[in-house]
Design an enzyme around this catalytic site. Structure first.
Site, PDB file in Angstrom:
ATOM      1  N   ASP A 137       0.861  -1.184   0.000  1.00 35.65           N
ATOM      2  CA  ASP A 137       0.000   0.000   0.000  1.00 35.65           C
ATOM      3  C   ASP A 137       0.900   1.238   0.000  1.00 35.65           C
ATOM      4  OD1 ASP A 137       0.994   0.086   2.559  1.00 35.65           O
ATOM      5  OD2 ASP A 137      -0.930  -0.220   3.549  1.00 35.65           O
ATOM      6  N   ASP A 147      -2.253   8.888  -1.563  1.00 32.29           N
ATOM      7  CA  ASP A 147      -3.446   9.735  -1.660  1.00 32.29           C
ATOM      8  C   ASP A 147      -3.703  10.444  -0.339  1.00 32.29           C
ATOM      9  OD1 ASP A 147      -3.926   7.163  -0.567  1.00 32.29           O
ATOM     10  OD2 ASP A 147      -6.069   7.546  -0.643  1.00 32.29           O
ATOM     11  N   ASP A 169      -8.262  -6.410   0.208  1.00 33.06           N
ATOM     12  CA  ASP A 169      -7.332  -6.777   1.274  1.00 33.06           C
ATOM     13  C   ASP A 169      -7.957  -6.368   2.595  1.00 33.06           C
ATOM     14  OD1 ASP A 169      -6.761  -3.793   1.124  1.00 33.06           O
ATOM     15  OD2 ASP A 169      -5.540  -4.414   2.824  1.00 33.06           O
ATOM     16  N   CYS A 213     -15.280 -27.238   5.301  1.00 32.05           N
ATOM     17  CA  CYS A 213     -14.035 -26.529   4.961  1.00 32.05           C
ATOM     18  C   CYS A 213     -12.893 -27.519   4.720  1.00 32.05           C
ATOM     19  CB  CYS A 213     -13.680 -25.579   6.099  1.00 32.05           C
ATOM     20  SG  CYS A 213     -12.141 -24.696   5.842  1.00 32.05           S
ATOM     21  N   CYS A 230      -9.619 -26.557   4.772  1.00 31.32           N
ATOM     22  CA  CYS A 230      -8.347 -25.958   5.207  1.00 31.32           C
ATOM     23  C   CYS A 230      -7.565 -26.982   6.031  1.00 31.32           C
ATOM     24  CB  CYS A 230      -8.585 -24.688   6.026  1.00 31.32           C
ATOM     25  SG  CYS A 230      -9.016 -24.977   7.755  1.00 31.32           S
ATOM     26  N   CYS A 287      -9.301 -27.691   9.531  1.00 34.76           N
ATOM     27  CA  CYS A 287     -10.535 -28.480   9.538  1.00 34.76           C
ATOM     28  C   CYS A 287     -10.301 -29.887   8.977  1.00 34.76           C
ATOM     29  CB  CYS A 287     -11.622 -27.765   8.738  1.00 34.76           C
ATOM     30  SG  CYS A 287     -12.103 -26.189   9.465  1.00 34.76           S
ATOM     31  N   HIS A 333      -7.655 -21.182   8.834  1.00 39.68           N
ATOM     32  CA  HIS A 333      -9.071 -21.416   8.504  1.00 39.68           C
ATOM     33  C   HIS A 333      -9.715 -20.167   7.894  1.00 39.68           C
ATOM     34  CE1 HIS A 333     -13.257 -22.510   8.662  1.00 39.68           C
ATOM     35  NE2 HIS A 333     -13.458 -21.337   9.240  1.00 39.68           N
TER      36      HIS A 333
HETATM   37 ZN   LIG Z   1     -11.245 -24.645   7.964  1.00 38.29          ZN
END
Ligand SMILES: [Zn+2]
Length: 360
Positions: A91, A145, A273, A312, A314, A317, A344
């Protein structure tokens, strides 16, 4: 080849696509976690990649103060320094500087502020922001900016910041061109210009017109998610949605709950983001089915053998880490809890993006 290839439509104004960066292609829409000081807090670069995240955002302000862009440049740039192989975006540093409140003095030239830790006097201008970001070596960088907090500004103050943002954009473009003049097109980072205008829809539309007709590679929408309601944010995004050019990527700065992500994507945003998914995770707050938020420290999870979200995939999980175990980690102050919950939440955001990417 254009920087952005549009693929299919998501509703009336949303879209899927591919963003080409010098560090690789990015399917969009895409959620980018904040690696504030070069890394997503508590996670290894590989753990971040494994969540499906394609771009990591690093904060110019924090890296400028510590260790400083000169050190990072000497060590081979942010990719080498932080062992990040995929695309990186920095940024402008503006958001953090303007957030310092009373310790900030804004002039036409740039912004004077004090390092909150050391008290040292600092100065960031449009030119300085370009130089810092190019020294850091990000693949995508953002113009400096004039940010305003929403709500308590007068119309004159909003208009003043609006005009300065566009004057500063021109200075960023001149400096960016100067600093990248010896680079091949393929190795040049992408420059995003920032659209401002607070909640004033006429100013917002005008700002978009100015920014997207400037010599920038992408459009960033700034000044949202700074205290306005979700409905107010949605009104601004809806007003801009029909006006975007197709050939430039659109990045919404600092927005990142699952609900906000969906509103943004359906109104034409390609990239977002936010610190929220990982910050929440470190405070034991995770999203589960249907964007429901749960707090893992809650007593009722003490003997709960189920995972955060059975749908999920991930690492957390998939490998059966129970809510009871995660609660135990948080209660014991073990950073593993925050890491597993961050994995997660990042996967959660990536899965929403991947669902959109499947639309043909
Ligand atoms: Zn998960």
């Amino acid at each position: 080849m254009s920087i952005f290839e549009q693929k299919s439509r998501i509703g009336e104004y949303g879209r899927t696509g591919v963003l080409h960066t010098r560090a690789g292609d990015v399917p969009t829409p895409t959620f980018m976690p904040d690696g504030t000081r070069g890394a997503v807090k508590g996670l290894t670069p590989q753990q971040v990649v494994d969540t499906g995240v394609k771009v990591v955002l690093a904060n110019t302000y924090h890296l400028h103060l510590q260790p400083g862009e000169a050190v990072i440049k000497e060590l081979g740039g942010l990719h080498a320094f932080a062992n990040r192989k995929g695309p990186l975006l920095t940024d402008s540093g503006g958001f953090q500087v303007f957030s310092l409140g009373e310790h900030v003095k804004i002039t036409e030239d740039g912004v004077h502020f004090k390092d909150p830790k050391t008290g040292d006097k600092r100065f960031i201008s449009p030119e300085k922001s370009m130089q810092i970001q190019l020294d850091l070596g990000a693949d995508m960088i953002v113009a400096f900016d004039h940010l305003i907090g929403l709500g308590d500004e007068t119309e004159t103050e909003v208009k003043d910041a609006f005009d300065r943002t566009h004057r500063w954009l021109e200075r960023c473009i001149v400096e960016f061109k100067r600093l990248t003049k010896d680079m091949d097109e393929a190795e040049r980072p992408l420059l995003f210009g920032v659209v401002q205008g607070g909640l004033n829809l006429n100013l917002r539309k005008k700002s978009l017109e100015i920014v997207q007709e400037s010599e920038v590679d992408g459009i960033a929408i700034g000044g949202l998610s700074v205290g306005e309601t979700r409905a107010e944010m949605e009104t601004v995004l809806k007003a801009l949605a029909p006006l975007y050019r197709d050939d430039k990527p659109r990045f919404l700065l600092g927005v990142g709950t699952p609900e906000d992500l969906k509103i943004a994507v359906e109104n034409g945003i390609d990239m977002l983001d936010c610190v929220l998914p990982t910050r929440n995770a470190r405070h034991a707050t995770v999203w589960t089915e249907n964007s429901k938020k749960i707090h893992l420290t809650n007593e009722k999870y003490g003997v709960d053998s189920s995972v955060i979200d059975k749908t999920c995939n991930c690492y957390t999980c998939k490998n059966g880490f129970s809510k009871a175990f995660l609660r135990q980690m948080f209660k014991a102050g073990d950073p593993l809890g925050g890491a597993l919950a961050s994995i997660h939440n990042l996967r959660y955001m990536s899965r929403i993006c991947e669902e959109y990417q499947k639309i043909v």
